[in-house]
Scaffold this motif. Structure first.
Motif, PDB file in Angstrom:
ATOM      1  N   GLY A   1      42.956  37.326  47.253  1.00  0.00           N
ATOM      2  CA  GLY A   1      43.125  37.689  45.848  1.00  0.00           C
ATOM      3  C   GLY A   1      41.781  37.763  45.137  1.00  0.00           C
ATOM      4  O   GLY A   1      41.516  38.717  44.396  1.00  0.00           O
ATOM      5  N   ILE A   2      40.910  36.784  45.398  1.00  0.00           N
ATOM      6  CA  ILE A   2      39.582  36.759  44.761  1.00  0.00           C
ATOM      7  C   ILE A   2      38.767  37.983  45.196  1.00  0.00           C
ATOM      8  O   ILE A   2      38.165  38.667  44.378  1.00  0.00           O
ATOM      9  N   CYS A   3      38.796  38.258  46.508  1.00  0.00           N
ATOM     10  CA  CYS A   3      38.048  39.413  47.031  1.00  0.00           C
ATOM     11  C   CYS A   3      38.600  40.723  46.453  1.00  0.00           C
ATOM     12  O   CYS A   3      37.834  41.635  46.123  1.00  0.00           O
ATOM     13  N   SER A   4      39.928  40.815  46.337  1.00  0.00           N
ATOM     14  CA  SER A   4      40.552  42.034  45.804  1.00  0.00           C
ATOM     15  C   SER A   4      40.157  42.244  44.348  1.00  0.00           C
ATOM     16  O   SER A   4      39.876  43.369  43.924  1.00  0.00           O
ATOM     17  N   LEU A   5      40.127  41.133  43.607  1.00  0.00           N
ATOM     18  CA  LEU A   5      39.729  41.198  42.198  1.00  0.00           C
ATOM     19  C   LEU A   5      38.279  41.675  42.091  1.00  0.00           C
ATOM     20  O   LEU A   5      37.944  42.517  41.247  1.00  0.00           O
ATOM     21  N   SER A   6      37.444  41.156  42.988  1.00  0.00           N
ATOM     22  CA  SER A   6      36.042  41.536  43.007  1.00  0.00           C
ATOM     23  C   SER A   6      35.906  43.031  43.334  1.00  0.00           C
ATOM     24  O   SER A   6      35.101  43.746  42.717  1.00  0.00           O
ATOM     25  N   LEU A   7      36.732  43.499  44.278  1.00  0.00           N
ATOM     26  CA  LEU A   7      36.710  44.924  44.650  1.00  0.00           C
ATOM     27  C   LEU A   7      37.170  45.786  43.475  1.00  0.00           C
ATOM     28  O   LEU A   7      36.600  46.854  43.217  1.00  0.00           O
TER      29      LEU A   7
ATOM     30  N   ASP B   1      39.513  52.551  46.481  1.00  0.00           N
ATOM     31  CA  ASP B   1      39.272  51.099  46.418  1.00  0.00           C
ATOM     32  C   ASP B   1      40.035  50.469  45.257  1.00  0.00           C
ATOM     33  O   ASP B   1      40.576  49.362  45.386  1.00  0.00           O
ATOM     34  N   LEU B   2      40.053  51.193  44.135  1.00  0.00           N
ATOM     35  CA  LEU B   2      40.751  50.689  42.942  1.00  0.00           C
ATOM     36  C   LEU B   2      42.245  50.502  43.245  1.00  0.00           C
ATOM     37  O   LEU B   2      42.813  49.448  42.965  1.00  0.00           O
ATOM     38  N   VAL B   3      42.834  51.536  43.869  1.00  0.00           N
ATOM     39  CA  VAL B   3      44.265  51.482  44.202  1.00  0.00           C
ATOM     40  C   VAL B   3      44.508  50.393  45.255  1.00  0.00           C
ATOM     41  O   VAL B   3      45.421  49.574  45.119  1.00  0.00           O
ATOM     42  N   THR B   4      43.639  50.366  46.291  1.00  0.00           N
ATOM     43  CA  THR B   4      43.797  49.370  47.365  1.00  0.00           C
ATOM     44  C   THR B   4      43.695  47.955  46.813  1.00  0.00           C
ATOM     45  O   THR B   4      44.442  47.067  47.215  1.00  0.00           O
ATOM     46  N   SER B   5      42.746  47.753  45.882  1.00  0.00           N
ATOM     47  CA  SER B   5      42.557  46.398  45.339  1.00  0.00           C
ATOM     48  C   SER B   5      43.837  45.922  44.654  1.00  0.00           C
ATOM     49  O   SER B   5      44.197  44.746  44.774  1.00  0.00           O
TER      50      SER B   5
END
Lengths: 509, 166
Positions: B58-64, B10-14
């Protein structure tokens, strides 16, 4: 009452041996199409639309409606047996259907979904015949703002429900689907968008090949990667229980009624269709159940809810298609094209230009319910035998069917690459617990959402206010905000609880 | 995939998703700029909605990203041993085999000028044999099923459904 009488008259007029036999054959074909991974209701209707071009109007729609109803039900068979939804609307059925098959209840699950589908379709027919006028009045209030909000809500709710791990990942999947839908020649400005000079991308990413890739390829890999030699068919031999499917379904009458209402309601809203209906019905059934923690482990409610809803949505999807010329689902979109091909102009004038046609369509749907009962009863056992075929022989054939299924709809070599690329992406996303359903839904609704969003802004000179101030749109806006806030709060609570559980206990040593 | 590995993924995907969202945002911005340059209103632009979706992504990715970090995911996970462990796992080998076979089928066997029937037969036969013991019985079964399946698919699609095959 007038609606009911004209519907009964149309049904009596329909009772002709040729029509009955054609409907039986079409429903059977539909079940096979729906059950085979890679062949969908949309594709089946599209193929037969071309093949029935020279056939009379009455027989053409007998065939098309039969395939539609059969395929929507048939999708649940492969969802239960192989965990590959034959159609996107059966994706929610796989959540509990496949675990039921793994418990050795494959045949019972298929029978339950059959009965649920019959009930769903029947309620859809009733809605189409009787409730069309009031629902049409509501649908007539829809403008671009409402269409946009409704589609946005569909992607959001599908992301929330379809998330296998974190809700945020479901939403990310939905947004990825939307971004994929934007890869095309823009409908308003005519600008080439994110195509990077590839002419094949100008008409957009084909939905069916992408869907086949997302659903079929990861399943083929997972089937071979299984280290345990688990065989559903083998377990089925050990479970020889006598079950009454009518008792199973009727003892869950609340779920049936609730899902039918969800199915008809969502189906009748333009642009959404069977897929969202099935997911929303599953979510509603789960949230209102005492056994909500057991959903996904093999509950009959988990297969009844989506199957009643997706079949009820057929009748619902025909309402905006016939009265507004706006299809309620992708198969209904193909049906719309077929209607135009045969000189029927759907829309508010249909009752004047083609009197009795709505009643005729409702009658065909009712006849398809009866034929579905017969055909599905005859095919339940033979199709469940699919599992007796060893995976090493079955899955390569599934892979070939998926590739050809992806190619057949547009006869484009580019679609073969789409199946492959989306298959690989789908596998990685599946490994990271991203559900394909929100991506596919985003891909289906993305372009419509973009066009409606900008149309609403153009109409209102760039003002965003109508998205909130128009009554129906405002209701959707409130639901969307509520859904987001609730999911964020629930996720934070769950994360906090999880961290508390993981804190090492001090044993005072 | 266990939870620790999942959160690292998840970290890499985000981060990949954040890069994607920034790229889409800038491409959308350029589309909007072109629209305005042509004298049209900003809200007519083909880049408007993609720009908004990329911002949301972008917001969702940051949250992830923050969720994965909170759950203890770090980049230290990517050790040589872990990479070797993944490469040597059964699922990785199966995935590589299935994807490679599919790539060969689509990109090589089904090139224009090649016979669909021959391509499908070869693909099915190799696929079936790749995942079972190579003894006489299995070879005969695989050959037989490949021939029958190829014939049925070809007849069903080209004759019954009248679809020109690739």
């Amino acid at each position: 009452m007038t609606n009911l009488l004209s519907f009964i008259n149309a049904f009596i007029d329909l009772l002709d041996v040729t029509v009955i036999l054609l409907m039986l054959g079409s429903v059977t074909l539909g079940i096979i199409i729906g059950a085979l991974p890679g062949l969908t209701a949309t594709m089946g209707i599209a193929l037969l639309t071309g093949l029935t071009y020279n056939v009379s109007l009455n027989y053409t729609f007998t065939i098309l409606m039969g395939v539609y109803v059969g395929a929507i039900y048939g999708g649940s068979i492969s969802a239960i047996l192989l965990n590959i939804p034959g159609t996107a609307s059966a994706a929610a059925t796989a959540l509990d259907g496949h675990p039921l098959a793994l418990q050795g209840k494959a045949v019972t699950a298929i029978k339950v979904t059959r009965f649920a589908s019959i009930i769903g379709t029947f309620i859809g027919v009733t809605a189409l015949a009787l409730l069309a006028p009031p629902l049409t009045k509501v649908a007539l209030q829809f403008r671009s703002t409402e269409f946009f909000m409704l589609a946005f809500f569909g992607v959001l709710i599908c992301g929330s429900i379809g998330a296998k791990d974190l809700t945020i990942k479901g939403w990310i999947a939905g947004m990825l689907g939307l971004l994929l839908a934007f890869v095309r020649l823009d409908d308003i400005e005519g600008a080439s968008r994110f195509t990077f000079g590839y002419t094949d991308l100008l008409s957009g990413i084909s939905i069916i090949p992408a869907m086949i890739g997302f659903y079929a390829v990861p399943e083929v890999i997972k089937a071979f990667a299984r280290t345990d030699k688990f065989s559903v068919a083998a377990i089925e031999e050990k479970v020889k229980e006598k079950v009454n499917i009518y008792k199973i379904v009727f003892s869950r009458l609340r779920v049936v009624i609730q899902s039918a209402l969800v199915g008809v309601g969502i189906g009748s809203l333009p642009g959404v269709g069977e897929d969202v209906a099935a997911w929303v019905a599953y979510d509603t059934a789960k949230k209102s159940s005492k056994n909500r923690d057991k959903y996904g482990t093999g509950l009959y409610e988990g297969v009844i809810a989506p199957e009643v809803a997706n079949n009820a949505a057929i009748g619902g999807a025909l309402i905006p298609m016939l009265t507004l010329a706006v299809p309620g689902s992708p198969p209904a979109a193909v049906l719309l094209g077929a209607l135009m091909l045969h000189g029927i102009r759907p829309g508010p004038m249909i009752n004047i230009e083609s009197p009795g046609f709505i009643g005729q369509m409702a009658s065909l749907l009712l006849l398809s319910v009866i034929m579905l009962w017969i055909a599905a009863t005859l095919l339940a056992k033979p199709i469940s035998k699919t599992l007796n075929v060893p995976i090493v022989y079955l899955m390569p054939i599934v892979a070939v069917l998926s590739v050809i299924g992806g190619y057949a709809i547009n006869l484009s070599s580019f679609d073969l690459f789409t199946v492959f690329a989306f298959g690989v992406i789908g596998y990685f996303l599946d490994k990271m617990h991203y559900s394909p359903a929100p991506i596919v839904l985003g891909l289906i609704l993305g372009n419509m959402m973009d066009v409606k969003f900008r149309t609403a802004l153009i109409t209102n000179n760039g003002s965003f206010l109508p998205f909130i101030t128009r009554p129906i749109s405002g209701i959707f806006f409130a639901i969307i905000i509520f859904t987001i806030v609730k999911q964020v709060i629930d996720s934070k609570k769950a994360a906090k609880e999880e961290r508390i559980e993981n804190i090492p206990v001090d044993k005072g040593e | 995939m266990d939870k620790t590995t999942l959160r690292v993924a998840d970290l890499v995907t985000s981060i990949i998703l954040m890069v994607l969202s920034v790229s889409v945002f800038f491409m959308s911005y350029r589309l909007m700029f072109t629209t305005i340059e042509r004298g049209r209103d900003w809200f007519q632009s083909a880049g408007l909605f993609p720009g908004i979706v990329s911002l949301l992504l972008g917001i969702c990715s940051l949250s992830l990203f923050f969720r994965a970090r909170k759950d203890g995911a770090t980049f230290k996970f990517f050790t040589r041993e872990k990479v070797v462990e993944v490469i040597e796992s059964r699922e990785f080998k199966v995935a590589v085999t299935v994807v490679s076979l599919l790539a060969v089928y689509i990109y090589i066997l089904m090139r224009p000028g090649r016979q669909f029937e021959v391509a499908t037969f070869i693909y099915l036969c190799i696929f079936m044999l790749a995942f079972q013991q190579k003894n006489i019985k299995n070879i005969i079964y695989s050959l037989g099923i490949s021939v029958l399946a190829t014939a049925a698919i070809t007849y069903g699609f080209s004759q019954l459904a009248m679809i020109p095959l690739p």
